[in-house]
Every structure is written in C-alpha cells, then in structure tokens.
Motif scaffolding. Structure first.
Motif, short mmCIF file in Angstrom:
data_model
loop_
_atom_site.label_atom_id
_atom_site.label_comp_id
_atom_site.label_asym_id
_atom_site.label_seq_id
_atom_site.Cartn_x
_atom_site.Cartn_y
_atom_site.Cartn_z
N ALA A 125 -5.90 33.74 80.60
CA ALA A 125 -5.97 32.63 81.44
C ALA A 125 -6.81 31.68 81.15
O ALA A 125 -6.40 30.57 81.20
N CYS A 129 0.25 36.73 86.09
CA CYS A 129 -0.62 35.81 86.67
C CYS A 129 0.39 34.44 86.34
O CYS A 129 1.09 34.23 85.70
N TYR A 138 0.66 32.66 82.96
CA TYR A 138 1.30 33.53 81.83
C TYR A 138 2.90 32.50 81.55
O TYR A 138 3.03 32.41 80.34
#
Length: 125
Positions: free
Chosen positions: A11, A47, A50
């Motif tokens: 991330a 997430c 992503y």
C-alpha cells in the motif's frame, strides 16, 4: 482452505510510486509469488489500494487465478451512506488524510482521475 497473505509495504509503495516503479513491481512479484506458491486459485484484494494495480497483480498471478475486487461494492456503499446522511447535497471531492497532505496530493495526481481538495486531519484513536 484459506491462505492469508500479508502484503507488507505494498500500500505504501502504491501511494509513493507510479505503476512502473521498480520497488512497486518487486513487491507485487514477491507477494504474488507467495500466493502462487501456496497454490491459491482465487485472490480477494483486501486493501483499498490494491485495485490501482489490479492488472499488475493479475498478470503476476498468471492464468487460472481469479481475482475478487470489492472496490465497486465499497464505493456504492459509501455513496449510499453519504446520500442517507446528506440527502441530495453534492459537493466537490474532498479527501482528508491523517498523513502528509502533499503525499496524498501526489497519490491523487498519479492514480485518480479527479480534481480534489486535500485536507489534513488529526489522527483520533
């Protein structure tokens, strides 16, 4: 059988970099390699960052591995809750961050196709 794969650093690399960033590509290769080694047949992107590199993740996973991306479902829920709370009020895009506003502005410029105001907010725990 479920395999949990922590994607440490991914991330942050998405926030800092661009799609062709070698560090980002190395992290994608490393984490998808672990997933392939575990014999996974379906991956759920866990997430909000992503989906920005979904195509790279899919390519690295290779044929035969499905990818579940819940980004559209999450966005639809946010939109629904916003309209419940605010009615028909339409505002410009405001992105609030507890991090560095300049870094968020770079992220928005690199990854999103929206004009947005960036505002710093204190971290409240």
């Amino acid at each position: 059988r479920v395999h949990l794969q922590a994607c440490t650093g991914l991330a942050g690399a998405i926030e800092r970099g661009r799609r062709d960033d070698p560090q980002l590509q190395a992290l994608i290769a490393h984490h998808t390699g672990q997933v392939r080694k575990a014999g996974v047949d379906v991956v759920a992107l866990g997430c909000t960052h992503y989906p920005f590199v979904r195509s790279e993740i899919e390519q690295a996973l290779g044929e035969g591995v499905g990818v579940i991306d819940t980004a559209q479902a999450v966005a639809a829920q946010v939109d629904r809750l916003w309209h419940e709370a605010r009615g028909d009020a339409r505002a410009g895009c405001l992105i609030e961050t507890t991090g560095d506003p300049a870094q968020m502005a770079r992220f928005v410029a690199n990854w999103l196709s929206v004009a947005a105001d960036i505002a710093a907010q204190p971290l409240r725990i």
